[in-house]
Design an enzyme around this catalytic site. Structure first.
Site, short mmCIF file in Angstrom:
data_model
loop_
_atom_site.label_atom_id
_atom_site.label_comp_id
_atom_site.label_asym_id
_atom_site.label_seq_id
_atom_site.Cartn_x
_atom_site.Cartn_y
_atom_site.Cartn_z
N MET A 59 -48.88 -82.48 73.48
CA MET A 59 -49.56 -82.27 74.76
C MET A 59 -51.00 -81.77 74.60
SD MET A 59 -47.67 -82.91 77.45
CE MET A 59 -48.71 -82.05 78.60
N GLY A 90 -47.69 -76.77 76.09
CA GLY A 90 -48.33 -76.41 74.83
C GLY A 90 -47.80 -77.10 73.60
N GLN A 91 -46.87 -78.07 73.76
CA GLN A 91 -46.37 -78.76 72.59
C GLN A 91 -47.51 -79.49 71.90
OE1 GLN A 91 -45.25 -79.18 75.70
NE2 GLN A 91 -43.04 -79.23 75.79
N GLY A 92 -47.39 -79.68 70.60
CA GLY A 92 -48.42 -80.34 69.81
C GLY A 92 -48.85 -81.68 70.39
#
Length: 176
Positions: free
Chosen positions: A70, A66-68
Site C-alpha cells: 500500500m 500501511g502494508q508494504g
C-alpha cells in the site's frame, strides 16, 4: 419552508494517519472517535473518521493502510494534508528501521513540505516498549529541521495518551 444548507464533502484530508502495518493506526483512530476498543483488520485503502477533540474542535482524519504493497499509494493522499501523524509500534525494535525509511520517504514528498509532524509511539502499555527518546533517535527525528514535529507515547488498546495526542494534533493544525 426553511432553507436547507448542505455541508460540502471535502476530499482534502486535514490529518493523515500513516505508519507501518500493525502499528495500531485504525485501533487508535476508532478508540479516540468512539471511546471504545474495537476489533480491526488490516486496512486496505483508507478509513475516514471525524474525531471530536473538544467542544470547538473536530478533525477529519484519514487512516491510510500501511502494508508494504500500500505504501507506494501513500502519495495520492498527501495533497492538502495539514498535519501528518505517523504511528509506530514502540514495542517493535526490529521494524523501526523500516518505519524510519517509510517516514523519510513520505516526508520528502513536495506536498508535505513544511507540514507539521506528530509521531505517536503506540503500544506503550506493552512490556519492553521503547521510550519516546529511543523512538525519536531511531527515527532520526532531529534531522527534520524543516518542520515542526512532536512525539508522544500512547496506547490505543488502553486509551492512554490519546486525548492529549489529539489535542496536540489540533494545536499543530492551527499553527499550520
Amino acid at each position: 419552508m426553511g432553507a436547507f444548507k448542505s455541508k460540502q464533502f471535502k476530499k482534502t484530508p486535514q490529518v493523515l494517519l500513516m505508519g507501518l502495518d500493525s502499528a495500531g493506526k485504525s485501533t487508535l483512530l476508532y478508540r479516540q472517535q468512539l471511546g471504545v476498543m474495537m476489533d480491526t483488520s488490516p486496512t486496505v485503502g483508507f478509513n475516514v473518521a471525524t474525531v471530536e477533540v473538544d467542544k470547538k474542535t473536530s478533525l477529519t482524519v484519514w487512516d491510510v493502510g500501511g502494508q508494504g504493497t500500500m505504501r507506494p499509494n501513500w502519495r495520492y493522499y498527501l495533497e492538502g494534508c495539514k498535519v501528518l501523524v505517523f504511528v509506530v509500534d514502540s514495542s517493535d525494535r526490529v521494524r523501526m528501521g523500516e518505519a524510519k525509511k517509510a517516514l523519510k520517504k513520505v516526508l520528502s514528498d513536495e506536498h508535505l513540505k513544511g507540514v507539521p509532524l506528530m509521531v505517536l509511539a503506540n503500544k506503550k502499555d506493552l512490556p519492553n516498549s521503547m521510550t519516546i527518546r529511543e523512538v525519536s533517535t531511531l527515527l532520526e527525528l532531529d534531522n527534520y529541521t524543516d518542520r515542526v514535529w512532536e512525539i508522544q507515547a500512547c496506547s490505543a488498546m488502553k486509551g492512554l495518551g490519546l486525548q492529549q495526542a489529539f489535542l496536540s494534533i489540533a494545536k499543530l493544525l492551527h499553527k499550520a
